[in-house]
Motif scaffolding. Structure first.
Motif, PDB file in Angstrom:
ATOM      1  N   ILE A  47      -8.508  -1.898   9.472  1.00 59.94           N
ATOM      2  CA  ILE A  47      -9.098  -0.842  10.305  1.00 59.94           C
ATOM      3  C   ILE A  47      -8.425   0.495  10.020  1.00 59.94           C
ATOM      4  CG2 ILE A  47      -9.435  -0.034  12.673  1.00 59.94           C
ATOM      5  CD1 ILE A  47      -9.397  -3.133  13.360  1.00 59.94           C
ATOM      6  N   GLY A  59       0.811  -1.206   0.000  1.00 53.61           N
ATOM      7  CA  GLY A  59       0.000   0.000   0.000  1.00 53.61           C
ATOM      8  C   GLY A  59       0.849   1.263   0.000  1.00 53.61           C
ATOM      9  N   HIS A  60       1.887   1.267   0.834  1.00 54.40           N
ATOM     10  CA  HIS A  60       2.668   2.495   0.986  1.00 54.40           C
ATOM     11  C   HIS A  60       3.453   2.833  -0.278  1.00 54.40           C
ATOM     12  CE1 HIS A  60       2.465   2.748   5.628  1.00 54.40           C
ATOM     13  NE2 HIS A  60       1.465   2.046   5.171  1.00 54.40           N
ATOM     14  N   ASN A 100       1.688  -7.165   3.538  1.00 62.48           N
ATOM     15  CA  ASN A 100       0.774  -6.840   4.633  1.00 62.48           C
ATOM     16  C   ASN A 100      -0.475  -6.106   4.160  1.00 62.48           C
ATOM     17  OD1 ASN A 100       2.425  -8.033   6.444  1.00 62.48           O
ATOM     18  ND2 ASN A 100       3.305  -6.140   7.236  1.00 62.48           N
ATOM     19  N   VAL A 101      -0.374  -5.406   3.024  1.00 60.63           N
ATOM     20  CA  VAL A 101      -1.563  -4.676   2.587  1.00 60.63           C
ATOM     21  C   VAL A 101      -2.705  -5.654   2.294  1.00 60.63           C
ATOM     22  CG1 VAL A 101      -0.980  -4.552   0.112  1.00 60.63           C
ATOM     23  CG2 VAL A 101      -2.396  -2.775   1.149  1.00 60.63           C
ATOM     24  N   TYR A 132       1.941  -2.763  13.631  1.00 60.45           N
ATOM     25  CA  TYR A 132       0.682  -3.424  13.237  1.00 60.45           C
ATOM     26  C   TYR A 132      -0.359  -2.402  12.819  1.00 60.45           C
ATOM     27  CZ  TYR A 132       0.509  -2.075  18.046  1.00 60.45           C
ATOM     28  OH  TYR A 132       0.647  -1.339  19.182  1.00 60.45           O
ATOM     29  N   GLY A 133       0.060  -1.152  12.586  1.00 60.33           N
ATOM     30  CA  GLY A 133      -0.945  -0.120  12.345  1.00 60.33           C
ATOM     31  C   GLY A 133      -0.736   0.690  11.079  1.00 60.33           C
ATOM     32  N   GLY A 134      -0.058   0.091  10.092  1.00 54.61           N
ATOM     33  CA  GLY A 134       0.276   0.891   8.923  1.00 54.61           C
ATOM     34  C   GLY A 134      -0.768   0.933   7.829  1.00 54.61           C
ATOM     35  N   PHE A 135      -1.820   0.109   7.944  1.00 60.32           N
ATOM     36  CA  PHE A 135      -2.809   0.138   6.862  1.00 60.32           C
ATOM     37  C   PHE A 135      -3.539   1.478   6.850  1.00 60.32           C
ATOM     38  CE2 PHE A 135      -7.138  -0.606   5.219  1.00 60.32           C
ATOM     39  CZ  PHE A 135      -6.792  -0.876   3.914  1.00 60.32           C
ATOM     40  N   LYS A 136      -4.004   1.901   8.005  1.00 61.11           N
ATOM     41  CA  LYS A 136      -4.712   3.189   8.097  1.00 61.11           C
ATOM     42  C   LYS A 136      -3.836   4.341   7.625  1.00 61.11           C
ATOM     43  CE  LYS A 136      -4.414   2.868  12.728  1.00 61.11           C
ATOM     44  NZ  LYS A 136      -3.111   2.210  12.982  1.00 61.11           N
ATOM     45  N   GLU A 171       8.435  -4.533  -7.208  1.00 66.31           N
ATOM     46  CA  GLU A 171       7.862  -5.471  -6.228  1.00 66.31           C
ATOM     47  C   GLU A 171       8.424  -6.867  -6.472  1.00 66.31           C
ATOM     48  OE1 GLU A 171       5.833  -5.746  -3.478  1.00 66.31           O
ATOM     49  OE2 GLU A 171       6.148  -7.890  -3.774  1.00 66.31           O
ATOM     50  N   LYS A 172       8.879  -7.526  -5.388  1.00 64.80           N
ATOM     51  CA  LYS A 172       9.514  -8.838  -5.587  1.00 64.80           C
ATOM     52  C   LYS A 172       8.498  -9.928  -5.927  1.00 64.80           C
ATOM     53  CE  LYS A 172       9.612 -10.598  -0.892  1.00 64.80           C
ATOM     54  NZ  LYS A 172      10.317 -10.805   0.321  1.00 64.80           N
ATOM     55  N   VAL A 230      14.586  -6.575  -5.453  1.00 65.96           N
ATOM     56  CA  VAL A 230      15.780  -5.733  -5.300  1.00 65.96           C
ATOM     57  C   VAL A 230      16.795  -6.509  -4.477  1.00 65.96           C
ATOM     58  CG1 VAL A 230      16.684  -3.650  -4.232  1.00 65.96           C
ATOM     59  CG2 VAL A 230      14.560  -3.556  -5.545  1.00 65.96           C
ATOM     60  N   ASN A 238      -3.941  -7.521   6.322  1.00 59.28           N
ATOM     61  CA  ASN A 238      -4.303  -6.833   7.572  1.00 59.28           C
ATOM     62  C   ASN A 238      -5.807  -6.893   7.808  1.00 59.28           C
ATOM     63  OD1 ASN A 238      -5.601  -4.103   6.715  1.00 59.28           O
ATOM     64  ND2 ASN A 238      -3.855  -4.403   5.356  1.00 59.28           N
ATOM     65  N   THR A 239      -6.216  -6.377   8.962  1.00 62.83           N
ATOM     66  CA  THR A 239      -7.634  -6.430   9.346  1.00 62.83           C
ATOM     67  C   THR A 239      -8.356  -5.129   9.005  1.00 62.83           C
ATOM     68  OG1 THR A 239      -6.827  -6.015  11.560  1.00 62.83           O
ATOM     69  CG2 THR A 239      -7.527  -8.237  11.073  1.00 62.83           C
TER      70      THR A 239
HETATM   71  C1  LIG Z   1      -2.537  -9.615  10.582  1.00 65.28           C
HETATM   72  C2  LIG Z   1      -2.331  -8.137  10.401  1.00 65.28           C
HETATM   73  C3  LIG Z   1      -3.348  -7.248  10.750  1.00 65.28           C
HETATM   74  C4  LIG Z   1      -3.181  -5.866  10.593  1.00 65.28           C
HETATM   75  N1  LIG Z   1      -4.223  -5.048  10.885  1.00 65.28           N
HETATM   76  C5  LIG Z   1      -4.127  -3.715  10.665  1.00 65.28           C
HETATM   77  C6  LIG Z   1      -5.250  -2.867  10.872  1.00 65.28           C
HETATM   78  O1  LIG Z   1      -6.347  -3.310  11.214  1.00 65.28           O
HETATM   79  N2  LIG Z   1      -5.095  -1.528  10.675  1.00 65.28           N
HETATM   80  C7  LIG Z   1      -3.910  -1.004  10.279  1.00 65.28           C
HETATM   81  O2  LIG Z   1      -3.815   0.203  10.158  1.00 65.28           O
HETATM   82  N3  LIG Z   1      -2.830  -1.796  10.035  1.00 65.28           N
HETATM   83  C8  LIG Z   1      -2.900  -3.138  10.213  1.00 65.28           C
HETATM   84  N4  LIG Z   1      -1.817  -3.959   9.961  1.00 65.28           N
HETATM   85  C9  LIG Z   1      -0.525  -3.351   9.533  1.00 65.28           C
HETATM   86  C10 LIG Z   1      -0.465  -3.032   8.043  1.00 65.28           C
HETATM   87  O3  LIG Z   1      -0.937  -4.118   7.290  1.00 65.28           O
HETATM   88  C11 LIG Z   1       0.985  -2.703   7.631  1.00 65.28           C
HETATM   89  O4  LIG Z   1       1.567  -1.795   8.535  1.00 65.28           O
HETATM   90  C12 LIG Z   1       1.067  -2.081   6.233  1.00 65.28           C
HETATM   91  O5  LIG Z   1       0.306  -2.825   5.309  1.00 65.28           O
HETATM   92  C13 LIG Z   1       2.519  -2.022   5.784  1.00 65.28           C
HETATM   93  O6  LIG Z   1       2.707  -1.269   4.598  1.00 65.28           O
HETATM   94  P1  LIG Z   1       2.609  -1.884   3.106  1.00 65.28           P
HETATM   95  O7  LIG Z   1       1.179  -2.046   2.760  1.00 65.28           O
HETATM   96  O8  LIG Z   1       3.380  -0.997   2.238  1.00 65.28           O
HETATM   97  O9  LIG Z   1       3.328  -3.289   3.315  1.00 65.28           O
HETATM   98  P2  LIG Z   1       3.393  -4.578   2.370  1.00 65.28           P
HETATM   99  O10 LIG Z   1       2.102  -4.837   1.698  1.00 65.28           O
HETATM  100  O11 LIG Z   1       3.974  -5.679   3.198  1.00 65.28           O
HETATM  101  O12 LIG Z   1       4.421  -4.112   1.247  1.00 65.28           O
HETATM  102  C14 LIG Z   1       5.805  -4.306   1.262  1.00 65.28           C
HETATM  103  C15 LIG Z   1       6.170  -4.944  -0.048  1.00 65.28           C
HETATM  104  O13 LIG Z   1       7.591  -4.925  -0.236  1.00 65.28           O
HETATM  105  C16 LIG Z   1       7.923  -6.063  -0.988  1.00 65.28           C
HETATM  106  N5  LIG Z   1       9.370  -6.335  -0.856  1.00 65.28           N
HETATM  107  C17 LIG Z   1      10.032  -6.772   0.236  1.00 65.28           C
HETATM  108  N6  LIG Z   1      11.336  -6.927  -0.047  1.00 65.28           N
HETATM  109  C18 LIG Z   1      11.511  -6.573  -1.349  1.00 65.28           C
HETATM  110  C19 LIG Z   1      12.635  -6.518  -2.228  1.00 65.28           C
HETATM  111  N7  LIG Z   1      13.872  -6.882  -1.821  1.00 65.28           N
HETATM  112  N8  LIG Z   1      12.445  -6.103  -3.506  1.00 65.28           N
HETATM  113  C20 LIG Z   1      11.199  -5.742  -3.931  1.00 65.28           C
HETATM  114  N9  LIG Z   1      10.100  -5.765  -3.143  1.00 65.28           N
HETATM  115  C21 LIG Z   1      10.256  -6.185  -1.865  1.00 65.28           C
HETATM  116  C22 LIG Z   1       7.048  -7.158  -0.394  1.00 65.28           C
HETATM  117  O14 LIG Z   1       6.909  -8.259  -1.276  1.00 65.28           O
HETATM  118  C23 LIG Z   1       5.735  -6.420  -0.144  1.00 65.28           C
HETATM  119  O15 LIG Z   1       4.807  -6.572  -1.190  1.00 65.28           O
HETATM  120  C24 LIG Z   1      -1.940  -5.351  10.108  1.00 65.28           C
HETATM  121  C25 LIG Z   1      -0.916  -6.235   9.768  1.00 65.28           C
HETATM  122  C26 LIG Z   1      -1.102  -7.627   9.893  1.00 65.28           C
HETATM  123  C27 LIG Z   1       0.000  -8.554   9.491  1.00 65.28           C
END
Ligand SMILES: Cc1cc2nc3c(=O)[nH]c(=O)nc-3n(C[C@H](O)[C@H](O)[C@H](O)COP(=O)(O)OP(=O)(O)OC[C@H]3O[C@@H](n4cnc5c(N)ncnc54)[C@H](O)[C@@H]3O)c2cc1C
Lengths: 416, 100
Positions: free
Chosen positions: A78, A41-42, A71-72, A364-368, A63-64, A206, A75-76
């Motif tokens: 919220i 997501g980020h 995590n996007v 655990y709070g990065g989705f919001k 993206e790998k 990467v 997550n749950t």
């Molecule tokens: C069970 C669970 C419940 C949660 N519930 C909530 C909630 O209710 N509310 C909330 O706010 N947050 C929640 N979170 C936290 C939230 O999901 C994360 O903080 C947030 O999604 C992280 O950011 P992201 O989406 O960018 O991460 P990700 O989706 O994990 O993105 C990171 C990406 O980087 C990629 N990557 C890694 N290494 C490499 C590399 N070397 N080269 C290329 N790509 C790479 C990965 O494959 C991945 O796709 C929860 C997390 C979990 C696990």
């Protein structure tokens, strides 16, 4: 193609044969103005806002695996902005405002549903803390409502109000909080960024950084070298691993968090409810499944699955708060790896290496935080200055004594 | 996870609390560093920074609901497989012996 009721009717009349894929699958170019590592997501939100707000369209997300597989998609879902500390609350409130306009700006139905979040309290001291938090939120322009037991009995009559040990006295509600369809956030941002010319490169890991004269000038990947004037890292649970390739040690540990979904049931839980006396929170998806979770497992892990003691702990919390869920059958459970920081707060900052920028520590709070994080990380990448609401998210804040510890539990990631 | 305790045999991991990387056993020695900035830096790194590797990880577990001993557990954190368990006091003694 713009998505709308008319496009659905038109395609429906043509047996849906003219829908196009939502984003291209381009070959990586030899160089870009900026690359973002991580198609969560980020990373995707950052790319979208770099293109839409800062006019940078010669950029790529790398993206790998496939986008949304981290995590996007685990997550749950919220969303809320009920933080206490000034360094946090303004940021999360910006993020919540961006959620409110998200679907219109990216032309994608992310099912943003402001069904409200209630944090329960069970003692006078907890009520005082809730009032203080609510006031802090209101001072930052967010909304907060204090509910007493009668209000709650009307909204959720099935809670165990007279629990002998932890009776429910009331709750702090944020009506604008709620939930969002997590996959749609990844897909919606990806599609909107792609339409603005951003390359989304999947199945490309990467493996290192290209350094020249002490500067980061691109990345080594499993699909060759990609040069970039600026490199932004947003890889959540893999942060230490990726930044280790640039020789950096960070104030982060990776931990596993589990979540659970029951079979589909009739609508019963109106919004999100969090237990104040144990680790448990619950909401209900539009398909009817009860979505719930609790504490992290509490030890370093990269396994994307947890252990049974935490399952037991979550179920005990659930039975103490909402005894009726004991009748529901569990459909699925899973785990995700989170970047737990030393104070429970994130980083959006330049690194000591010119050209290399970091977005991490979301716990655990990065989705919001997804829209706010993308907005502020894009601002940093484009202007080399921190966005006003993200100035507290410095990597070196522990050195200067400016930790942002909402819970006050110190440099112990498994307690945040 | 089942942790094979060196004195008590196999124990459920739920009896333990987790502290973290064994680098926490190597507290900087304030008397060995005269420059305050360097000492501050050493303590900052000790308290806040972690290698956080994948694969094999050495970590401190406390047998809180057992014999209250500190253990050094060597664990593959990508699979949760436990490879070795030692008493932290033995590990600390051995590392002191080496540095002398
Ligand atoms: C069970 C669970 C419940 C949660 N519930 C909530 C909630 O209710 N509310 C909330 O706010 N947050 C929640 N979170 C936290 C939230 O999901 C994360 O903080 C947030 O999604 C992280 O950011 P992201 O989406 O960018 O991460 P990700 O989706 O994990 O993105 C990171 C990406 O980087 C990629 N990557 C890694 N290494 C490499 C590399 N070397 N080269 C290329 N790509 C790479 C990965 O494959 C991945 O796709 C929860 C997390 C979990 C696990």
């Amino acid at each position: 193609m713009r998505y709308s009721i008319w496009s659905i009717i038109k395609q429906g009349l043509r047996s849906n044969r003219d829908w196009k894929t939502a984003w291209r699958d381009p070959e990586p170019k030899a160089s870009y103005d900026a690359v973002i590592i991580g198609g969560g997501g980020h990373g995707l939100a950052t790319a979208y806002y770099l293109a839409s707000e800062h006019g940078m369209t010669n950029i790529a997300v790398i993206e790998k695996g496939w986008i949304g597989g981290g995590n996007v998609g685990r997550n749950t879902t919220i969303i809320r902005s009920n933080y206490l500390l000034p360094g946090n609350e303004a940021f999360y409130e910006l993020s919540l405002k961006l959620w409110e306009g998200l679907e219109q700006s990216i032309n994608y139905n992310a099912m943003v549903s402001q069904r409200g979040i209630i944090n329960l309290f069970h003692s006078d001291a907890q009520r005082d803390a809730a009032v203080r938090r609510g006031n802090s939120m209101i001072l930052h322009g967010a909304d907060a409502t204090l509910l007493n037991q009668d209000d709650l009995r009307r909204m959720c009559p099935y809670l165990d109000f007279e629990n002998a040990r932890f009776p429910i006295m009331g709750g702090l509600m944020q009506k604008r909080g709620g939930s969002v369809r997590h996959d749609a956030v990844a897909w919606g941002y990806a599609r909107a960024a792609d339409l603005l010319g951003v390359d989304i490169i999947q199945n490309c890991e990467v493996t290192g950084f290209i350094m020249e004269a002490g500067k980061c000038v691109g990345v080594d990947t499993t699909r060759g070298k990609i040069r970039a004037k600026k490199t932004g890292v947003a890889v959540a649970g893999s942060t230490s691993r990726v930044m280790g390739k640039a020789g950096m040690r960070l104030p982060i540990e990776s931990h596993v968090l589990q979540a659970f979904v029951s079979e589909g049931l009739k609508p019963i839980i109106p919004g999100v409810i969090t237990y104040g006396a144990g680790h448990f929170y619950i909401s209900q998806s539009d398909k009817g499944g009860l979505v719930f979770g609790g504490d992290i497992d509490g030890y370093n892990s990269y396994a994307q699955r947890g252990n049974l003691p935490v399952v037991e702990d979550v179920c005990e919390g659930g039975m103490a708060l909402v005894p009726m869920i004991g009748k529901a059958k569990l459909l699925r459970m899973w785990g995700g790896i989170m970047d737990m920081s030393m104070d429970g707060s994130p980083f959006i900052d330049k690194t000591d290496i010119p050209g290399l920028y970091l977005n991490a520590g979301w716990c655990y709070g990065g989705f919001k935080a997804t829209p706010g994080s993308g907005w502020c990380f894009a601002h940093l990448l484009a202007t080399d200055t921190s966005h006003d609401v993200a100035t507290a998210y410095r990597i070196n804040r522990f050195q200067s004594g400016a930790a942002l510890d909402e819970k006050g539990s110190g440099a112990q990631p498994n307690l945040h | 996870m089942i942790i094979p305790h060196p004195l008590l045999g196999p124990r459920d991991a739920a009896e333990f609390t987790y502290l973290g990387d064994t680098s926490l056993l190597m507290r900087p020695d304030p008397s060995a560093e005269a420059k305050p900035e360097k000492l501050m830096q050493a303590f900052h790194d000790y308290v806040h920074l972690r290698d956080n590797p994948t694969g094999v990880h050495k970590e401190l577990w406390f047998h809180e609901q057992g014999d209250r001993s500190w253990l050094v557990v060597t664990r593959n954190i990508s699979t949760h497989e436990i490879i070795a368990v030692e008493l932290a006091s033995d590990v600390k003694k051995a590392s002191k012996g080496k540095s002398k």
